[in-house]
Design a protein around this motif. Structure first.
Motif, mmCIF file in Angstrom:
data_model
loop_
_atom_site.group_PDB
_atom_site.id
_atom_site.type_symbol
_atom_site.label_atom_id
_atom_site.label_comp_id
_atom_site.label_asym_id
_atom_site.label_seq_id
_atom_site.Cartn_x
_atom_site.Cartn_y
_atom_site.Cartn_z
ATOM 1 N N LYS A 179 -8.308 -4.514 -53.894
ATOM 2 C CA LYS A 179 -9.108 -3.830 -54.909
ATOM 3 C C LYS A 179 -10.506 -3.504 -54.395
ATOM 4 O O LYS A 179 -11.000 -2.415 -54.608
ATOM 5 C CB LYS A 179 -9.153 -4.653 -56.188
ATOM 6 N N ALA A 180 -11.158 -4.439 -53.757
ATOM 7 C CA ALA A 180 -12.493 -4.176 -53.203
ATOM 8 C C ALA A 180 -12.746 -5.191 -52.095
ATOM 9 O O ALA A 180 -13.445 -6.181 -52.281
ATOM 10 C CB ALA A 180 -13.567 -4.265 -54.266
ATOM 11 N N VAL A 181 -12.153 -4.959 -50.959
ATOM 12 C CA VAL A 181 -12.234 -5.884 -49.831
ATOM 13 C C VAL A 181 -12.824 -5.162 -48.626
ATOM 14 O O VAL A 181 -12.442 -4.028 -48.328
ATOM 15 C CB VAL A 181 -10.838 -6.436 -49.465
ATOM 16 N N LYS A 182 -13.736 -5.814 -47.938
ATOM 17 C CA LYS A 182 -14.258 -5.276 -46.691
ATOM 18 C C LYS A 182 -13.427 -5.835 -45.536
ATOM 19 O O LYS A 182 -13.437 -7.036 -45.283
ATOM 20 C CB LYS A 182 -15.728 -5.648 -46.529
ATOM 21 N N VAL A 183 -12.698 -4.952 -44.872
ATOM 22 C CA VAL A 183 -11.913 -5.322 -43.694
ATOM 23 C C VAL A 183 -12.749 -4.944 -42.478
ATOM 24 O O VAL A 183 -13.041 -3.772 -42.256
ATOM 25 C CB VAL A 183 -10.560 -4.581 -43.676
ATOM 26 N N ASN A 184 -13.161 -5.932 -41.698
ATOM 27 C CA ASN A 184 -14.076 -5.683 -40.587
ATOM 28 C C ASN A 184 -13.590 -6.390 -39.329
ATOM 29 O O ASN A 184 -13.221 -7.566 -39.377
ATOM 30 C CB ASN A 184 -15.485 -6.179 -40.944
ATOM 31 N N GLN A 185 -13.560 -5.663 -38.222
ATOM 32 C CA GLN A 185 -13.213 -6.212 -36.909
ATOM 33 C C GLN A 185 -11.827 -6.868 -36.916
ATOM 34 O O GLN A 185 -11.631 -7.978 -36.433
ATOM 35 C CB GLN A 185 -14.287 -7.200 -36.451
ATOM 36 N N CYS A 186 -10.864 -6.142 -37.465
ATOM 37 C CA CYS A 186 -9.496 -6.641 -37.575
ATOM 38 C C CYS A 186 -8.531 -5.691 -36.881
ATOM 39 O O CYS A 186 -8.880 -4.560 -36.544
ATOM 40 C CB CYS A 186 -9.098 -6.783 -39.051
ATOM 41 N N SER A 187 -7.285 -6.127 -36.678
ATOM 42 C CA SER A 187 -6.306 -5.256 -36.021
ATOM 43 C C SER A 187 -4.890 -5.615 -36.431
ATOM 44 O O SER A 187 -4.599 -6.743 -36.842
ATOM 45 C CB SER A 187 -6.431 -5.351 -34.498
ATOM 46 N N TYR A 188 -4.019 -4.612 -36.302
ATOM 47 C CA TYR A 188 -2.575 -4.815 -36.461
ATOM 48 C C TYR A 188 -1.878 -4.250 -35.238
ATOM 49 O O TYR A 188 -2.070 -3.079 -34.888
ATOM 50 C CB TYR A 188 -2.044 -4.138 -37.725
ATOM 51 N N SER A 189 -1.071 -5.090 -34.586
ATOM 52 C CA SER A 189 -0.390 -4.693 -33.351
ATOM 53 C C SER A 189 1.108 -4.895 -33.436
ATOM 54 O O SER A 189 1.790 -4.934 -32.399
ATOM 55 C CB SER A 189 -0.951 -5.499 -32.164
ATOM 56 N N GLY A 190 1.639 -5.051 -34.635
ATOM 57 C CA GLY A 190 3.067 -5.261 -34.797
ATOM 58 C C GLY A 190 3.827 -3.953 -34.912
ATOM 59 O O GLY A 190 3.287 -2.857 -34.736
ATOM 60 N N ILE A 221 -12.465 -0.181 -44.376
ATOM 61 C CA ILE A 221 -12.052 -0.660 -43.058
ATOM 62 C C ILE A 221 -13.084 -0.201 -42.044
ATOM 63 O O ILE A 221 -13.329 1.000 -41.893
ATOM 64 C CB ILE A 221 -10.671 -0.102 -42.669
ATOM 65 N N THR A 222 -13.710 -1.137 -41.347
ATOM 66 C CA THR A 222 -14.703 -0.798 -40.338
ATOM 67 C C THR A 222 -14.456 -1.585 -39.055
ATOM 68 O O THR A 222 -13.940 -2.706 -39.079
ATOM 69 C CB THR A 222 -16.131 -1.103 -40.831
ATOM 70 N N ASN A 223 -14.818 -0.979 -37.927
ATOM 71 C CA ASN A 223 -14.820 -1.654 -36.629
ATOM 72 C C ASN A 223 -13.483 -2.328 -36.321
ATOM 73 O O ASN A 223 -13.436 -3.441 -35.790
ATOM 74 C CB ASN A 223 -15.948 -2.697 -36.569
ATOM 75 N N SER A 224 -12.403 -1.643 -36.652
ATOM 76 C CA SER A 224 -11.066 -2.217 -36.523
ATOM 77 C C SER A 224 -10.154 -1.260 -35.776
ATOM 78 O O SER A 224 -10.544 -0.137 -35.447
ATOM 79 C CB SER A 224 -10.499 -2.533 -37.917
ATOM 80 N N MET A 254 -16.409 2.955 -54.101
ATOM 81 C CA MET A 254 -16.536 3.604 -52.804
ATOM 82 C C MET A 254 -15.659 2.900 -51.779
ATOM 83 O O MET A 254 -15.683 1.673 -51.650
ATOM 84 C CB MET A 254 -17.992 3.577 -52.325
ATOM 85 N N CYS A 255 -14.881 3.692 -51.058
ATOM 86 C CA CYS A 255 -14.055 3.186 -49.969
ATOM 87 C C CYS A 255 -14.558 3.836 -48.680
ATOM 88 O O CYS A 255 -14.635 5.065 -48.585
ATOM 89 C CB CYS A 255 -12.589 3.518 -50.207
ATOM 90 N N THR A 256 -14.880 3.022 -47.692
ATOM 91 C CA THR A 256 -15.409 3.522 -46.424
ATOM 92 C C THR A 256 -14.463 3.162 -45.293
ATOM 93 O O THR A 256 -14.218 1.979 -45.027
ATOM 94 C CB THR A 256 -16.803 2.923 -46.135
#
Length: 347
Positions: A179-190, A221-224, A254-256
């Motif tokens: 709903k309103a989560v900052k995803v930062n410096q993360c990755s998915y490699s599956g 989602i930033t820096n990911s 706002m979604c960035t």
């Protein structure tokens, strides 16, 4: 966090969880629950399945859940409202099997507070055993349904997601529905197989959907980065899909989606509908998409970079330009290296 200060020692538990044993973890500084094996994490899951639980969790070792079917920590009626500090450790052998009646699934099923999950890696598999039913089915490696979660940071998943038999309404490599989560410096490699979906929804390599009508809700989602693979066998007209976020719908907030890179592949089988995109399958007007780099990818909102730029440090420089603290680092002694989280940038 140093949770072990002043606590008694305990005998070593078996390295691989047997799928049955449950042991109450010791508590360290500030009453954080200290996780050293699968049996202790299973205790957290058991407690959270009975009532909303807000205990904070810290990992001090890598753990192996042995590929036994995992019961998510918290669910759609009993939330997990604590914080998780991974300290850079890995949960291996995490096996999730979302069924028709499951509303949310992940290491954590559902959250509803401003806690966080940081510095944790996941390895394992998500296998859908039937098409979703009901109004929602939210599935992600870390959290299925994040009603509220302040931050997902430096979290990385290599979990394969097999939705051949029908994928969830909102499915993401990291988060299903946020709903309103900052995803930062993360990755998915599956590797994700996005099968048929019964209703309007979204799947994404990182996040299935950001979806909230709360005024001033902020997420993104930033820096990911995404460097996995997605194969979609569904041509449903209302299924939004992409490498980063399937559906960005914070319509009163706002979604960035900014400063990320894509070095994976999204393959749509059959006729390609217009509601699939490399960056975001569908985005409302309040969404900002900027500074997205794709390795040998030509698409809307993507700046194309080459394989050489991925490995020679040039992409790292582009990603770090304008960032107050450099988010990415790279081992330039390794010719096959790529931008990853720069440890000193984690606060």
């Amino acid at each position: 966090i140093d949770p072990e200060e002043g606590i008694p020692s305990r005998p070593e538990m078996p390295e691989v969880w047997d799928g049955k044993t449950v042991v109450e973890p010791l508590q360290g500084a500030n009453d954080w629950y200290i996780i050293t094996n699968g049996a202790e994490l299973a205790w957290i899951s058991q407690i959270a399945s009975k009532a909303t639980f807000a205990g904070n969790v810290v990992f001090t070792k890598d753990i192996d859940l042995g590929n036994h079917k995992w019961t998510p920590i918290g669910n759609a009626t009993q939330y997990y409202n604590g914080c998780i500090e991974g300290n850079g450790h890995t949960v291996m052998g995490l096996y999730l099997e979302p069924a028709k009646g499951d509303l949310c699934s992940g290491l954590v099923g559902a959250t509803n507070s401003t806690g966080y999950i940081r510095n944790l890696n996941l390895e394992g598999k998500i296998l859908f055993v039937g098409s979703p039913t009901g109004s929602n089915q939210d599935v992600g490696s870390f959290v299925g349904l994040a009603n509220a979660l302040s931050l997902l940071e430096n979290c990385h998943s290599t979990m394969d997601i097999d939705g051949t038999n029908g994928i969830g309404l909102y499915t993401g490599g990291l988060l299903g529905r946020a709903k309103a989560v900052k995803v930062n410096q993360c990755s998915y490699s599956g590797n994700m197989i996005a099968g048929k979906n019964n209703s309007k929804g979204g799947w994404g390599g990182l996040v299935g959907t950001f979806n909230s009508s709360v005024v001033d809700a902020k997420g993104g989602i930033t820096n990911s980065w995404f460097d996995g693979t997605i194969t979609c066998s569904s041509q449903g007209a209302f299924v939004y899909g992409s490498a980063l976020c399937g559906y960005a719908n914070l319509n009163k907030g706002m979604c960035t989606i900014k400063n990320n890179y894509i070095n994976g592949s999204v393959t749509i089988m059959g006729v390609t509908p217009t509601n699939y995109n490399v960056v975001c399958g569908k985005a409302v007007a309040t969404t900002t998409i900027a500074d997205i780099y794709g390795v040998n990818i030509t698409s809307t909102n993507v700046t194309t970079v080459t394989e050489t730029q991925l490995h020679n440090g040039e992409l790292s420089r582009k990603l770090n330009y304008g960032v107050p603290v450099g988010a990415f680092g790279q081992d330039m002694s390794n010719p096959s290296s790529h931008p990853v989280v720069f440890a000193d940038s984690i606060v």
